[in-house]
Write a protein that holds these residues in place. Structure first.
Motif, PDB file in Angstrom:
ATOM      1  N   LEU A   1       2.186  14.285  -8.702  1.00 55.67           N
ATOM      2  CA  LEU A   1       1.751  13.341  -7.672  1.00 55.67           C
ATOM      3  C   LEU A   1       0.991  12.165  -8.281  1.00 55.67           C
ATOM      4  CD1 LEU A   1       0.443  15.738  -4.866  1.00 55.67           C
ATOM      5  CD2 LEU A   1       2.519  14.331  -4.801  1.00 55.67           C
ATOM      6  N   HIS A   2       0.148  12.464  -9.249  1.00 57.19           N
ATOM      7  CA  HIS A   2      -0.654  11.431  -9.915  1.00 57.19           C
ATOM      8  C   HIS A   2       0.261  10.390 -10.556  1.00 57.19           C
ATOM      9  CE1 HIS A   2      -3.401   9.821 -13.022  1.00 57.19           C
ATOM     10  NE2 HIS A   2      -4.305   9.983 -12.072  1.00 57.19           N
ATOM     11  N   LYS A   3       1.285  10.850 -11.233  1.00 62.38           N
ATOM     12  CA  LYS A   3       2.250   9.946 -11.876  1.00 62.38           C
ATOM     13  C   LYS A   3       2.985   9.115 -10.824  1.00 62.38           C
ATOM     14  CE  LYS A   3       6.224   9.786 -14.913  1.00 62.38           C
ATOM     15  NZ  LYS A   3       7.272  10.516 -15.585  1.00 62.38           N
ATOM     16  N   GLN A   4       3.442   9.754  -9.756  1.00 64.00           N
ATOM     17  CA  GLN A   4       4.149   9.039  -8.684  1.00 64.00           C
ATOM     18  C   GLN A   4       3.247   7.973  -8.069  1.00 64.00           C
ATOM     19  OE1 GLN A   4       5.229  12.217  -6.008  1.00 64.00           O
ATOM     20  NE2 GLN A   4       7.355  12.197  -6.714  1.00 64.00           N
ATOM     21  N   TYR A   5       1.995   8.333  -7.813  1.00 69.17           N
ATOM     22  CA  TYR A   5       1.051   7.408  -7.200  1.00 69.17           C
ATOM     23  C   TYR A   5       0.890   6.156  -8.062  1.00 69.17           C
ATOM     24  CZ  TYR A   5      -3.291   5.539  -5.316  1.00 69.17           C
ATOM     25  OH  TYR A   5      -4.243   4.715  -4.777  1.00 69.17           O
TER      26      TYR A   5
ATOM     27  N   GLY B   1      -1.294   9.260  -1.939  1.00 65.81           N
ATOM     28  CA  GLY B   1      -2.743   9.273  -2.128  1.00 65.81           C
ATOM     29  C   GLY B   1      -3.412  10.376  -1.322  1.00 65.81           C
ATOM     30  N   PHE B   2      -2.963  10.572  -0.085  1.00 64.77           N
ATOM     31  CA  PHE B   2      -3.498  11.648   0.741  1.00 64.77           C
ATOM     32  C   PHE B   2      -3.189  13.002   0.105  1.00 64.77           C
ATOM     33  CE2 PHE B   2      -3.150  14.843   4.049  1.00 64.77           C
ATOM     34  CZ  PHE B   2      -4.340  14.681   4.734  1.00 64.77           C
ATOM     35  N   SER B   3      -1.967  13.173  -0.376  1.00 64.57           N
ATOM     36  CA  SER B   3      -1.585  14.431  -1.024  1.00 64.57           C
ATOM     37  C   SER B   3      -2.412  14.676  -2.273  1.00 64.57           C
ATOM     38  CB  SER B   3      -0.092  14.411  -1.379  1.00 64.57           C
ATOM     39  OG  SER B   3       0.688  14.332  -0.218  1.00 64.57           O
ATOM     40  N   LEU B   4      -2.680  13.616  -3.025  1.00 62.29           N
ATOM     41  CA  LEU B   4      -3.530  13.752  -4.214  1.00 62.29           C
ATOM     42  C   LEU B   4      -4.929  14.229  -3.832  1.00 62.29           C
ATOM     43  CD1 LEU B   4      -2.852  10.671  -6.525  1.00 62.29           C
ATOM     44  CD2 LEU B   4      -2.787  13.075  -7.174  1.00 62.29           C
ATOM     45  N   ASP B   5      -5.493  13.617  -2.802  1.00 61.37           N
ATOM     46  CA  ASP B   5      -6.826  14.032  -2.346  1.00 61.37           C
ATOM     47  C   ASP B   5      -6.823  15.503  -1.930  1.00 61.37           C
ATOM     48  OD1 ASP B   5      -7.814  11.508  -2.800  1.00 61.37           O
ATOM     49  OD2 ASP B   5      -7.676  10.881  -0.706  1.00 61.37           O
TER      50      ASP B   5
ATOM     51  N   ASP C   1       6.960  -0.127   3.710  1.00 61.72           N
ATOM     52  CA  ASP C   1       7.425   1.199   3.297  1.00 61.72           C
ATOM     53  C   ASP C   1       6.736   1.646   2.009  1.00 61.72           C
ATOM     54  OD1 ASP C   1       9.135   1.280   5.466  1.00 61.72           O
ATOM     55  OD2 ASP C   1      10.909   0.687   4.303  1.00 61.72           O
ATOM     56  N   LEU C   2       6.582   0.708   1.093  1.00 61.12           N
ATOM     57  CA  LEU C   2       5.932   1.027  -0.177  1.00 61.12           C
ATOM     58  C   LEU C   2       4.462   1.378   0.043  1.00 61.12           C
ATOM     59  CD1 LEU C   2       6.339   1.261  -3.188  1.00 61.12           C
ATOM     60  CD2 LEU C   2       5.998  -1.200  -3.382  1.00 61.12           C
ATOM     61  N   MET C   3       3.793   0.615   0.902  1.00 62.96           N
ATOM     62  CA  MET C   3       2.385   0.895   1.195  1.00 62.96           C
ATOM     63  C   MET C   3       2.244   2.250   1.879  1.00 62.96           C
ATOM     64  SD  MET C   3      -0.361  -0.810   0.556  1.00 62.96           S
ATOM     65  CE  MET C   3      -1.534   0.498   0.319  1.00 62.96           C
ATOM     66  N   LYS C   4       3.160   2.571   2.770  1.00 64.01           N
ATOM     67  CA  LYS C   4       3.133   3.875   3.441  1.00 64.01           C
ATOM     68  C   LYS C   4       3.282   5.005   2.416  1.00 64.01           C
ATOM     69  CE  LYS C   4       5.365   6.577   7.010  1.00 64.01           C
ATOM     70  NZ  LYS C   4       6.665   7.079   7.318  1.00 64.01           N
ATOM     71  N   SER C   5       4.185   4.831   1.463  1.00 63.21           N
ATOM     72  CA  SER C   5       4.371   5.851   0.415  1.00 63.21           C
ATOM     73  C   SER C   5       3.110   6.010  -0.422  1.00 63.21           C
ATOM     74  CB  SER C   5       5.549   5.477  -0.488  1.00 63.21           C
ATOM     75  OG  SER C   5       6.751   5.505   0.226  1.00 63.21           O
ATOM     76  N   ILE C   6       2.444   4.892  -0.718  1.00 59.51           N
ATOM     77  CA  ILE C   6       1.203   4.947  -1.498  1.00 59.51           C
ATOM     78  C   ILE C   6       0.136   5.715  -0.722  1.00 59.51           C
ATOM     79  CG2 ILE C   6      -0.710   3.540  -2.391  1.00 59.51           C
ATOM     80  CD1 ILE C   6       1.481   1.444  -3.145  1.00 59.51           C
ATOM     81  N   TYR C   7       0.018   5.435   0.577  1.00 62.34           N
ATOM     82  CA  TYR C   7      -0.954   6.164   1.405  1.00 62.34           C
ATOM     83  C   TYR C   7      -0.637   7.653   1.443  1.00 62.34           C
ATOM     84  CZ  TYR C   7      -2.816   1.800   3.433  1.00 62.34           C
ATOM     85  OH  TYR C   7      -3.403   0.587   3.639  1.00 62.34           O
ATOM     86  N   GLU C   8       0.632   7.991   1.614  1.00 59.63           N
ATOM     87  CA  GLU C   8       1.034   9.401   1.720  1.00 59.63           C
ATOM     88  C   GLU C   8       0.778  10.154   0.418  1.00 59.63           C
ATOM     89  OE1 GLU C   8       5.109   9.043   2.947  1.00 59.63           O
ATOM     90  OE2 GLU C   8       4.570   8.769   5.044  1.00 59.63           O
TER      91      GLU C   8
END
Length: 95
Positions: free
Chosen positions: A53-57, A27-31, A18-25
């Motif tokens: 988003l940057h802070k959350q990532y 990260g995609f939003s940041l891009d 779940d944590l990895m999925k959140s990181i991917y999501e």
């Protein structure tokens, strides 16, 4: 999910997948925001959202690294052992 708190109990730590999925999501939003800001550099609302988003990532990456191992070589903080290769990488299907 409280990513910013370094004092999470074991029950409060998110599942690795779940944590990895959140990181991917995030990260995609940041891009996506970076692409938007390339063409709209003066959009204050978008810039504020990018910073959020940057802070959350980075909080999510820090939480993952602290509990499951580093995602990036630069996140290795063990002075006695380079733990970057200590376990399977997230992209190797272990997550």
């Amino acid at each position: 999910m409280n990513q910013g708190n370094g004092n999470l109990t074991r029950q409060q730590i998110p599942d690795r997948c779940d944590l990895m999925k959140s990181i991917y999501e995030i990260g995609f939003s940041l891009d996506d925001m970076i692409l938007y800001l390339d063409t709209h550099p003066k959009d204050r609302e978008a810039l504020d959202y990018y910073h959020k988003l940057h802070k959350q990532y980075h909080e999510l990456v820090r939480l993952y690294s602290r509990n499951y191992g580093p995602l990036f070589a630069k996140d290795v903080h063990n002075e006695n052992y380079f733990s970057w290769v200590n376990r399977p990488m997230p992209w190797e299907g272990d997550v």
